[in-house]
Design a protein around this motif. Sequence first.
Motif, short mmCIF file in Angstrom:
data_model
loop_
_atom_site.label_atom_id
_atom_site.label_comp_id
_atom_site.label_asym_id
_atom_site.label_seq_id
_atom_site.Cartn_x
_atom_site.Cartn_y
_atom_site.Cartn_z
N ASN A 80 37.38 72.57 61.63
CA ASN A 80 38.66 72.24 62.22
C ASN A 80 39.35 73.47 62.80
O ASN A 80 40.57 73.47 63.03
CB ASN A 80 39.57 71.54 61.20
CG ASN A 80 39.87 72.39 59.99
OD1 ASN A 80 39.40 73.52 59.86
ND2 ASN A 80 40.66 71.85 59.07
N SER A 81 38.58 74.52 63.06
CA SER A 81 39.07 75.68 63.82
C SER A 81 38.36 75.81 65.15
O SER A 81 38.58 76.77 65.89
CB SER A 81 38.89 76.97 63.00
OG SER A 81 39.78 76.99 61.89
N GLY A 82 37.47 74.84 65.46
CA GLY A 82 36.83 74.83 66.77
C GLY A 82 35.45 75.44 66.83
O GLY A 82 34.99 75.82 67.91
N LEU A 83 34.75 75.52 65.72
CA LEU A 83 33.34 75.91 65.74
C LEU A 83 32.51 74.63 65.73
O LEU A 83 32.71 73.77 64.86
CB LEU A 83 33.00 76.78 64.53
CG LEU A 83 33.73 78.12 64.44
CD1 LEU A 83 33.35 78.85 63.17
CD2 LEU A 83 33.45 78.99 65.66
N TRP A 84 31.57 74.51 66.67
CA TRP A 84 30.82 73.26 66.85
C TRP A 84 29.33 73.52 66.66
O TRP A 84 28.73 74.30 67.38
CB TRP A 84 31.10 72.69 68.25
CG TRP A 84 32.55 72.40 68.45
CD1 TRP A 84 33.47 73.19 69.10
CD2 TRP A 84 33.28 71.25 67.98
NE1 TRP A 84 34.72 72.61 69.06
CE2 TRP A 84 34.63 71.41 68.38
CE3 TRP A 84 32.91 70.11 67.27
CZ2 TRP A 84 35.61 70.48 68.09
CZ3 TRP A 84 33.90 69.17 66.98
CH2 TRP A 84 35.22 69.35 67.38
N ALA A 85 28.75 72.86 65.64
CA ALA A 85 27.32 73.01 65.30
C ALA A 85 26.95 74.49 65.28
O ALA A 85 25.97 74.93 65.87
CB ALA A 85 26.45 72.24 66.29
N TYR A 86 27.75 75.25 64.56
CA TYR A 86 27.65 76.72 64.55
C TYR A 86 26.69 77.18 63.45
O TYR A 86 26.86 76.85 62.28
CB TYR A 86 29.05 77.30 64.31
CG TYR A 86 29.11 78.81 64.29
CD1 TYR A 86 29.13 79.53 65.48
CD2 TYR A 86 29.16 79.50 63.09
CE1 TYR A 86 29.20 80.92 65.47
CE2 TYR A 86 29.24 80.89 63.07
CZ TYR A 86 29.27 81.58 64.27
OH TYR A 86 29.33 82.95 64.26
#
Length: 499
Positions: free
Chosen positions: A335-341
């Motif tokens: 929920n801080s904007g990291l996607w499939a990281y």
Amino acid sequence: MINFIKKKIALIWAKKHVKATAKFKNNAVEDQHQLLLSLVKTAEKTLFGRERNFEEIKTIQDYQTHVQIADYEELKPYIEKVKKGQRNILWTETPEYFAKTSGTTSGSKYIPISKEGMPYQLAAAQSAIFHYISQKNNSDFVAGKMIFLQGSPELEEINGIKTGRLSGIVAHHIPNYLQKNRLPSEKTNLIDDWETKVDEIVKETERQNMTLISGIPPWLIMYFEKLIERNGKKITELFPNLQLVITGGVNFEPYREKMNELLGKPVDTIQTFPASEGFFAFQDDYTKEGLLLLTNHGIFYEFVPLDTYGKPDAQRLTLKDVELHKDYALILTTNSGLWAYSIGDVVRFISKDPYRIVVSGRTKHFTSAFGEHVIAFEVEEAMKATVEKFPAQITEFHLAPQVNPAEGLPYHEWFIEFEKEPADMEAFRINLDEEMRRRNTYYDDLIAGNILKPLVIGKLKKNAFHEYAKSEGKLGGQNKIPRLANDRKIGDFLEKLKS
């Protein structure tokens, strides 16, 4: 009387909290599913969401089709836009913080922490303590002094986004009810030089009723050794009411024996798994191995079997599909904007009821026995620069940490097989260490702070690496010996082949 009330309240809060967590432990799979869909829905109108057609995503499988696994370098163009002040890029709001870390091929990483994400960092640490209090049925330590060994809380700003190391960011969010018990003072916490800072912390704490001590193991060891040197007493003699040690950052096990020696007698220990990207797990039962995975803290987890990680057809598993005692690369959506990281950590499940993990390694060869996160690019560039300067010729080399030397400080040992030795080996060693310090700020901090001594060179006889490869059945052009390790498995073999 005040301390009695404080301890009583802490025990009531802890019991209530642990009872409330039963729901997330029992509903982890469903919670994770709903969390992912919620994150995707929230970010539909972001640049990242529009480019990947988030509005079409209705299932986990849809998400895995639309969003590929990415490392920092692949998300960096979006983060650079955020750093320039652009909005609605990875997440709907501008990050509240950037946690600045080291360890990529292009310098520092800037990990976004949103207003939604920050509270979970704090709640996880609090939950770890509450679980301990509830299990122990004892909250005596809350009446004493507590210390959290951490980086400087001083932050810089990038287009209005406060930026610094995670531990320094967290320092700004310590609850008021802990502030009176917390050490060191703000003045000491702001000291940049680590050795000077620890000296001041020793002075501030050596006469205090210390009951909880928290930090990364090598930092704790340095602090304990300085206390013992000044006072001539083991830590539990100096702090007879010390009840709890909380560790994180690196694997505690290599340090356990040394820690117990310095403490003088066993002290309860809780291990945690925090990172700039999120606080993932903590030891909810201090008597048993394994960290409770936090499945309701704003992070959706995927797990890629390590033996297929990096391959185009690698499976991306969710909690319901994982197997016990198998290694998985950890993939995060936050929920801080990291996607499939891909964070680079490898975990292994030791329980599924509830979901408990151990951190079993990294996806790539590395050295981080002391929290330095040294990567292959850094050591190869440091060696290249040093070889060109002297000159010398290298057949092969391998870096391994020496965590428990027979005497003196720990260090990095570079096992080197020279084709042509430098005329001045000591000057070569000093230069190599300087090149490493320039490339890795964490390593530089550890040397400057006298936590590590400068690197040591183990000079090997001719064909040493050939003999190692042969012993492992890995002779051949496609079999590369790791340049880095986080243990001494290879190093112990090479130790026998020094010239």
